[in-house]
Design a protein around this motif. Structure first.
Motif, short mmCIF file in Angstrom:
data_model
loop_
_atom_site.label_atom_id
_atom_site.label_comp_id
_atom_site.label_asym_id
_atom_site.label_seq_id
_atom_site.Cartn_x
_atom_site.Cartn_y
_atom_site.Cartn_z
N TRP A 179 33.79 28.25 44.22
CA TRP A 179 34.30 29.09 43.15
C TRP A 179 33.99 28.42 41.84
CZ3 TRP A 179 35.30 33.91 43.88
CH2 TRP A 179 35.73 34.34 45.13
N GLY A 180 33.40 29.16 40.92
CA GLY A 180 33.03 28.61 39.63
C GLY A 180 33.44 29.55 38.52
N ASN A 181 32.72 29.48 37.44
CA ASN A 181 33.05 30.29 36.27
C ASN A 181 32.77 31.77 36.46
OD1 ASN A 181 34.04 28.21 34.70
ND2 ASN A 181 32.01 27.67 33.92
N GLU A 182 31.83 32.11 37.36
CA GLU A 182 31.42 33.50 37.52
C GLU A 182 31.59 33.97 38.96
OE1 GLU A 182 27.99 33.50 34.07
OE2 GLU A 182 27.36 33.34 36.15
N ALA A 183 31.89 35.26 39.09
CA ALA A 183 32.01 35.89 40.41
C ALA A 183 31.61 37.35 40.28
CB ALA A 183 33.45 35.77 40.93
N GLU A 184 31.47 38.01 41.42
CA GLU A 184 31.07 39.41 41.44
C GLU A 184 32.08 40.22 42.21
OE1 GLU A 184 27.20 42.08 42.77
OE2 GLU A 184 27.49 40.10 43.66
N ALA A 185 32.28 41.45 41.78
CA ALA A 185 33.16 42.38 42.49
C ALA A 185 32.32 43.53 43.02
CB ALA A 185 34.24 42.91 41.55
N ALA A 186 32.66 44.01 44.22
CA ALA A 186 31.96 45.14 44.83
C ALA A 186 33.00 46.02 45.51
CB ALA A 186 30.93 44.65 45.84
N MET B 285 40.94 47.11 42.00
CA MET B 285 40.32 46.35 40.91
C MET B 285 41.33 45.39 40.29
SD MET B 285 37.70 45.63 38.96
CE MET B 285 36.52 46.89 38.51
N GLY B 286 42.56 45.84 40.12
CA GLY B 286 43.59 44.95 39.58
C GLY B 286 43.80 43.72 40.46
N ARG B 287 43.78 43.91 41.77
CA ARG B 287 43.93 42.78 42.69
C ARG B 287 42.74 41.83 42.61
NH1 ARG B 287 47.62 43.77 47.37
NH2 ARG B 287 48.91 45.50 46.72
N VAL B 288 41.54 42.40 42.51
CA VAL B 288 40.34 41.58 42.41
C VAL B 288 40.36 40.74 41.13
CG1 VAL B 288 37.84 41.71 42.03
CG2 VAL B 288 38.87 43.02 43.88
N ILE B 289 40.74 41.36 40.04
CA ILE B 289 40.79 40.63 38.76
C ILE B 289 41.81 39.50 38.84
CG2 ILE B 289 41.40 40.81 36.32
CD1 ILE B 289 40.17 43.66 36.41
N ARG B 290 42.99 39.77 39.41
CA ARG B 290 43.99 38.71 39.52
C ARG B 290 43.49 37.58 40.43
NH1 ARG B 290 49.16 40.47 42.03
NH2 ARG B 290 47.94 40.08 43.88
N ALA B 291 42.84 37.93 41.54
CA ALA B 291 42.30 36.90 42.43
C ALA B 291 41.24 36.07 41.72
CB ALA B 291 41.73 37.54 43.70
N ALA B 292 40.38 36.72 40.94
CA ALA B 292 39.35 35.99 40.18
C ALA B 292 40.02 35.04 39.20
CB ALA B 292 38.45 36.98 39.44
N ARG B 293 41.00 35.54 38.51
CA ARG B 293 41.76 34.76 37.53
C ARG B 293 42.36 33.50 38.19
NH1 ARG B 293 47.14 37.56 34.88
NH2 ARG B 293 47.80 35.75 33.69
N ASN B 294 42.95 33.69 39.37
CA ASN B 294 43.61 32.58 40.07
C ASN B 294 42.62 31.58 40.65
OD1 ASN B 294 46.09 33.61 39.42
ND2 ASN B 294 46.44 34.56 41.42
N ARG B 295 41.35 31.94 40.74
CA ARG B 295 40.32 31.04 41.25
C ARG B 295 39.50 30.41 40.13
NH1 ARG B 295 42.20 34.35 44.51
NH2 ARG B 295 42.19 34.14 46.77
N GLY B 296 39.95 30.59 38.90
CA GLY B 296 39.30 29.97 37.76
C GLY B 296 38.05 30.68 37.28
N VAL B 297 37.87 31.93 37.70
CA VAL B 297 36.70 32.69 37.27
C VAL B 297 36.90 33.13 35.82
CG1 VAL B 297 35.40 34.84 37.66
CG2 VAL B 297 36.17 33.46 39.62
#
Length: 191
Positions: A83-90, A107-119
């Motif tokens: 997990w790094g600065n960037e990620a992708e959602a599909a 989408m809200g769940r994906v954004i929160r998960a990205a946030r919590n992984r430092g994306v």
């Protein structure tokens, strides 16, 4: 706020042992929905291979589950080995379940998960003809740009905080419990 009043299933994370549920969902996608998800037509064997790698690829998959079947899925995919600065959602939604707010909710769940992984930058890529995905991205403040028949969306998640981490941890426990109940239901139906 998304209107999911006609929704009778549950939103939850899929666990690695549920690859078959994810695969079956992707296989049920009609030709148009497959093209919207993968940006081109794909075969059943491609989908089987893709779903088999769900956990290996380091993806986090959220799903809308109704009657023990995944009817919509949202993937948060890391770009690179960690997990790094960037990620992708599909996203993928079966045609009978489209236009019910499922993608927006996930989408809200994906954004929160990205946030919590430092994306710090979440990408969404879709065909220029995929107005539904573009609308969902706009609802979540995505910056959209058009490139060669595709639309690239960029979302900058907020920094993780105690509340976002706590909310995901609580949901994970509930999601795991729901996965166990779904498994018991499937085993009971098969007996």
């Amino acid at each position: 706020m998304t209107d999911t009043t006609n929704v009778h299933g549950t939103f939850r994370k899929l666990w690695p042992h549920e690859q078959a549920l994810f695969r079956d969902h992707l296989l049920r996608l009609d030709k148009t929905s497959r093209a919207m998800r993968f940006a081109h037509g794909v075969s059943d064997s491609f989908i089987e291979d893709y779903a088999r790698q769900m956990a290996d690829a380091g993806s986090t998959v959220f799903a809308y589950v109704e009657d023990g079947q995944v009817r919509a899925a949202a993937e948060l995919k890391k770009l690179g080995p960690i997990w790094g600065n960037e990620a992708e959602a599909a996203f993928s939604v079966e045609s009978a379940f489209q236009d019910q707010g499922l993608g927006t909710e996930m989408m809200g769940r994906v954004i929160r998960a990205a946030r919590n992984r430092g994306v710090h930058l979440l990408y969404i890529s879709c065909l220029a003809s995929n107005a539904g995905m573009q609308a969902i991205a706009r609802k979540h403040d995505a910056e959209l740009r058009f490139e060669l028949g595709e639309v690239i969306g960029e979302i900058v998640p907020q920094e993780a905080n105690y509340f976002s981490l706590f909310a995901e941890a609580v949901e994970d426990r509930m999601d795991f419990m729901m996965a166990v109940l779904d498994l018991q239901r499937r085993v009971g139906l098969a007996a």
